[in-house]
Design a protein around this motif. Structure first.
Motif, PDB file in Angstrom:
ATOM      1  N   ALA A 221     -24.116  57.169 116.928  1.00 12.08           N
ATOM      2  CA  ALA A 221     -25.004  56.476 116.695  1.00 12.08           C
ATOM      3  C   ALA A 221     -25.222  55.202 115.891  1.00 12.08           C
ATOM      4  N   THR A 222     -23.740  55.208 115.003  1.00 13.40           N
ATOM      5  CA  THR A 222     -23.825  53.858 114.358  1.00 13.40           C
ATOM      6  C   THR A 222     -22.683  53.206 114.722  1.00 13.40           C
ATOM      7  N   LEU A 223     -21.980  53.462 115.709  1.00 16.35           N
ATOM      8  CA  LEU A 223     -21.225  52.503 116.269  1.00 16.35           C
ATOM      9  C   LEU A 223     -22.511  52.186 117.731  1.00 16.35           C
ATOM     10  N   ALA A 224     -23.341  52.932 117.737  1.00 13.83           N
ATOM     11  CA  ALA A 224     -24.168  52.285 118.788  1.00 13.83           C
ATOM     12  C   ALA A 224     -25.032  50.820 118.440  1.00 13.83           C
ATOM     13  N   GLY A 225     -25.817  51.425 116.901  1.00  9.90           N
ATOM     14  CA  GLY A 225     -26.402  50.363 115.895  1.00  9.90           C
ATOM     15  C   GLY A 225     -25.479  49.121 115.654  1.00  9.90           C
ATOM     16  N   LEU A 226     -24.109  49.543 115.408  1.00 10.17           N
ATOM     17  CA  LEU A 226     -23.202  48.022 115.696  1.00 10.17           C
ATOM     18  C   LEU A 226     -23.391  47.222 116.622  1.00 10.17           C
ATOM     19  N   ALA A 227     -23.503  47.825 117.640  1.00 15.71           N
ATOM     20  CA  ALA A 227     -23.405  46.668 118.837  1.00 15.71           C
ATOM     21  C   ALA A 227     -24.561  45.935 119.494  1.00 15.71           C
ATOM     22  N   LEU A 228     -25.613  46.083 118.837  1.00 12.47           N
ATOM     23  CA  LEU A 228     -26.917  45.514 118.450  1.00 12.47           C
ATOM     24  C   LEU A 228     -26.738  44.368 117.189  1.00 12.47           C
ATOM     25  N   ALA A 229     -25.718  44.639 115.832  1.00 14.95           N
ATOM     26  CA  ALA A 229     -26.042  44.213 115.236  1.00 14.95           C
ATOM     27  C   ALA A 229     -24.878  42.366 115.222  1.00 14.95           C
ATOM     28  N   PRO A 230     -23.954  42.206 115.760  1.00 15.36           N
ATOM     29  CA  PRO A 230     -24.251  40.671 116.054  1.00 15.36           C
ATOM     30  C   PRO A 230     -25.235  40.045 116.531  1.00 15.36           C
TER      31      PRO A 230
ATOM     32  N   SER B  54     -20.310  48.299 134.409  1.00 15.63           N
ATOM     33  CA  SER B  54     -19.980  49.853 134.983  1.00 15.63           C
ATOM     34  C   SER B  54     -19.269  50.873 133.935  1.00 15.63           C
ATOM     35  N   GLY B  55     -17.876  51.612 134.332  1.00 17.05           N
ATOM     36  CA  GLY B  55     -17.350  51.938 133.131  1.00 17.05           C
ATOM     37  C   GLY B  55     -16.441  51.484 132.679  1.00 17.05           C
ATOM     38  N   GLU B  56     -15.869  50.628 132.883  1.00 24.42           N
ATOM     39  CA  GLU B  56     -15.316  49.766 132.200  1.00 24.42           C
ATOM     40  C   GLU B  56     -15.198  49.184 131.005  1.00 24.42           C
ATOM     41  N   SER B  57     -17.273  48.088 130.741  1.00 25.30           N
ATOM     42  CA  SER B  57     -17.531  47.959 130.225  1.00 25.30           C
ATOM     43  C   SER B  57     -17.463  47.873 128.762  1.00 25.30           C
ATOM     44  N   SER B  58     -16.949  47.598 127.552  1.00 23.59           N
ATOM     45  CA  SER B  58     -16.293  48.079 126.583  1.00 23.59           C
ATOM     46  C   SER B  58     -17.475  47.362 125.212  1.00 23.59           C
ATOM     47  N   PHE B  59     -17.120  47.375 124.137  1.00 26.24           N
ATOM     48  CA  PHE B  59     -18.418  47.264 123.201  1.00 26.24           C
ATOM     49  C   PHE B  59     -18.480  45.505 122.882  1.00 26.24           C
ATOM     50  N   TRP B  60     -17.886  45.002 123.004  1.00 29.14           N
ATOM     51  CA  TRP B  60     -18.423  43.494 123.052  1.00 29.14           C
ATOM     52  C   TRP B  60     -18.571  42.866 124.244  1.00 29.14           C
TER      53      TRP B  60
ATOM     54  N   PHE C  41     -21.245  44.613 124.912  1.00 26.95           N
ATOM     55  CA  PHE C  41     -22.998  44.841 124.885  1.00 26.95           C
ATOM     56  C   PHE C  41     -22.836  43.938 123.794  1.00 26.95           C
ATOM     57  N   ALA C  42     -22.591  44.245 122.539  1.00 25.48           N
ATOM     58  CA  ALA C  42     -22.499  42.884 121.685  1.00 25.48           C
ATOM     59  C   ALA C  42     -23.099  41.565 122.003  1.00 25.48           C
ATOM     60  N   TRP C  43     -22.436  40.970 123.277  1.00 33.79           N
ATOM     61  CA  TRP C  43     -22.517  39.870 123.870  1.00 33.79           C
ATOM     62  C   TRP C  43     -24.053  39.438 124.633  1.00 33.79           C
ATOM     63  N   SER C  44     -24.048  40.621 124.864  1.00 34.58           N
ATOM     64  CA  SER C  44     -25.373  40.512 125.681  1.00 34.58           C
ATOM     65  C   SER C  44     -26.728  40.531 124.538  1.00 34.58           C
ATOM     66  N   ARG C  45     -26.133  41.343 123.698  1.00 37.00           N
ATOM     67  CA  ARG C  45     -27.327  40.887 122.622  1.00 37.00           C
ATOM     68  C   ARG C  45     -27.246  39.558 121.669  1.00 37.00           C
ATOM     69  N   ILE C  46     -25.630  39.493 121.752  1.00 28.47           N
ATOM     70  CA  ILE C  46     -25.650  37.663 120.958  1.00 28.47           C
ATOM     71  C   ILE C  46     -26.438  36.599 121.856  1.00 28.47           C
ATOM     72  N   TYR C  47     -26.498  36.869 123.510  1.00 28.32           N
ATOM     73  CA  TYR C  47     -27.198  35.453 123.983  1.00 28.32           C
ATOM     74  C   TYR C  47     -29.040  35.914 124.180  1.00 28.32           C
ATOM     75  N   ILE C  48     -29.493  37.504 123.601  1.00 27.53           N
ATOM     76  CA  ILE C  48     -30.692  37.851 123.614  1.00 27.53           C
ATOM     77  C   ILE C  48     -30.529  37.431 121.839  1.00 27.53           C
ATOM     78  N   GLY C  49     -29.955  36.916 121.349  1.00 30.50           N
ATOM     79  CA  GLY C  49     -30.091  36.875 120.189  1.00 30.50           C
ATOM     80  C   GLY C  49     -29.883  34.949 119.866  1.00 30.50           C
ATOM     81  N   ILE C  50     -29.998  34.620 121.003  1.00 31.50           N
ATOM     82  CA  ILE C  50     -29.972  33.164 120.459  1.00 31.50           C
ATOM     83  C   ILE C  50     -31.251  32.826 121.606  1.00 31.50           C
ATOM     84  N   GLY C  51     -32.013  33.422 122.313  1.00 32.08           N
ATOM     85  CA  GLY C  51     -32.735  32.902 123.012  1.00 32.08           C
ATOM     86  C   GLY C  51     -34.220  33.721 122.305  1.00 32.08           C
TER      87      GLY C  51
END
Length: 535
Positions: A320-329, A372-378, A380-390
């Motif tokens: 849960a901590t790592l999932a929250g950190l994925a949204l933090a950036p 995909s199954g190969e999707s990394s932490f970043w 998910f983090a970058w998708s949230r960053i794009y949302i954070g800009i918009g």
């Protein structure tokens, strides 16, 4: 200290009843921070909540949606109740109710009790947001209000950033109960400080007396119709998938109640002198378009805030901590972009910023369709960053655009409706995404299972290779084949989940894209320095 600075300080103290206005701003921002934090802190903990209360993830979603709906309902009445009972009294009551309900949430013994306490928590929280802005406006001299609202805005923006990470850490290292219990001491501190520092302004007291003398009464019938409509609609959306939609008498009853309440609400509210919801505002092209944009933006924001942690915890093994950190950036980027957009808004029409923000959010949703199954932490983090800009482009610009052509006497109503749109949109977005996910899982399951049959050469080859793998690791042949079949089934379920989440992201991408032409039809606006802030 210069004479001008001293004069400004004296004026500010006079407006705040002799108390240092910055002390009031800190307390108000603390209470607001606590309330906004609870819109996101539980999202990352939903897996723990579902496990602890022995319910499914779709049922646990009630923890989010019930809070948002209750919050939206009380928003419609908060302005009138504050004038009736006084801002200080109503604000303190809201904090007290929120704090007590938070502690009760922490001690909830089943899902039903948790939902009931979350509703109480939402009712308390909904009264705090609009009052906080009014209190700041009264406490500060006009020249200092911009700085006060900047502090308030910082609390509104930072809370959702901290929420998922804090909720994840508490869930991993203590228990999900602490996501709610943590509000206890904070709420008590805010309540005590508010009692000592806050005074109702003379102007607010005079307005309350004028309202009472004029005999203006609370639109109780309208309020009950709004609450019945939104509550019944949420029951239909949240329970429909589990109860086979209109094949269930339960769903038919609540759908009928929602329709009847909505139909009755329209003529009632249009004929009241003091309606709890001024529906005439929604009939204006400018405000109506802004309401729809905020509705959709709330749906995207809250749905992704819930679904990304759910996805990475269930299928990528994140804590849960790592999932929250994925949204933090993304949250940090939101803070930075808000500071920039605040300056750019003076140079650019809001409709262009809204269109640009919707474009960025649509691209973020499109990027998530590459899951995909190969999707990394970043990834998910970058998708949230794009949302954070918009999102800041949309949220800040909506405030300016929605008040265009609105009379000063209607600003409180307009502010409440914009905040209602965000919360109701978020609740509908979570329910819609959850239902779409379940429906698409059934579809992809039926399609992929068709290929997992004995006559299929590809299936036979995969089964043979998997069986050989388990045999090579010391498993007996018969047991190895059983393990191979189970492994293939697990891979199929995982692929079904990926495809279903991708469908949800496609739907949110299309929704974001639909906002672009809607934003471009908005009228040109003039600056509104004192317009309330939607959050």
């Amino acid at each position: 200290m210069s004479a001008a600075t001293a004069a400004a300080g004296d004026e500010a103290r006079a407006a705040s009843g002799g108390t240092n206005p910055w002390a009031i701003a800190m307390v108000v921002s603390l209470a607001t921070f606590m309330e906004v934090l609870d819109t996101t802190i539980a999202n990352v903990a939903l897996r723990y909540i579902a496990g602890g209360l022995a319910v499914g993830p779709d049922e646990a979603a009630w923890v989010v949606t019930s809070y948002l709906v209750a919050n939206a309902i009380v928003l419609t009445a908060s302005s009138f109740l504050a004038e009736l009972f006084g801002r200080k009294a109503f604000f303190m009551f809201s904090i007290a109710l929120f704090t007590v309900a938070s502690v009760l949430c922490g001690f909830a013994w089943n899902l039903e009790s948790l939902i009931a306490f979350r509703v109480l928590q939402g009712l308390g929280g909904g009264g705090m947001a609009p009052l906080a802005q009014a209190i700041l406006a009264d406490s500060f001299a006009p020249a200092k209000r911009g700085q006060a609202f900047a502090l308030y805005g910082l609390a509104v923006v930072v809370a959702p950033v901290i929420g998922p990470t804090l909720g994840g850490w508490l869930s991993d290292n203590a228990s999900w109960h602490w996501c709610f219990l943590i509000n206890g001491p904070v709420g008590l501190a805010a309540l005590g400080l508010m009692h000592v520092l806050l005074r109702d302004s003379p102007g607010a007291a005079e307005a309350r007396q004028r309202r009472r003398k004029a005999g203006i009464r609370f639109d109780l019938v309208g309020f009950l119709l709004v609450a019945t409509f939104l509550g019944s609609l949420e029951v239909v959306l949240d329970e429909g998938q589990r109860k086979d939609w209109f094949g269930s008498t339960f769903i038919i009853v609540f759908a009928t109640i929602a329709i009847l309440a909505f139909v009755a609400m329209i003529p009632w509210e249009l004929t009241r002198k003091n309606p709890v919801v001024d529906l005439r505002l929604l009939g204006r092209r400018q405000f109506g378009a802004c309401f729809v944009v905020m509705l959709a933006t709330g749906a995207i924001l809250i749905a992704t805030t819930q679904f990304l942690p759910q996805l990475v915890q269930e299928y990528f093994g994140y804590t849960a901590t790592l999932a929250g950190l994925a949204l933090a950036p993304g949250g940090l980027v939101t803070v930075a972009v808000m500071l920039v957009i605040g300056r750019v808004m003076n140079l650019t029409q809001p409709k262009y910023l809204i269109a640009a923000g919707a474009t960025m959010v649509a691209l973020a949703m499109y990027d998530l369709t590459r899951l995909s199954g190969e999707s990394s932490f970043w990834f998910f983090a970058w998708s949230r960053i794009y949302i954070g800009i918009g999102l800041p482009m949309i949220f800040l610009s909506i405030t300016a655009a929605s008040y265009e052509g609105i009379a000063k006497s209607q600003i409180d109503q307009a502010s409440a409706l914009i905040n209602v749109a965000r919360n109701v949109g978020g609740s509908i977005g979570v329910s819609f995404a959850q239902n779409l996910l379940a429906t698409r899982e059934q579809f992809h399951q039926s399609r992929l299972v068709e290929a997992v049959t004995a006559p299929n050469p590809a299936y036979q080859e995969t089964l043979r290779a998997a069986t050989a793998y388990f045999v090579s690791h010391g498993t007996a042949a018969v047991e190895a084949q059983r393990q191979a079949v189970a492994w293939i089934g697990l891979q199929l379920q995982t692929q079904v989940a990926y495809l279903s989440y991708i469908d949800v992201f496609w739907a949110l991408c299309l929704l974001s894209s639909a906002l672009i032409p809607l934003a471009l039809i908005l009228s040109r606006t003039e600056p509104h320095g004192d317009a309330p802030m939607a959050h």
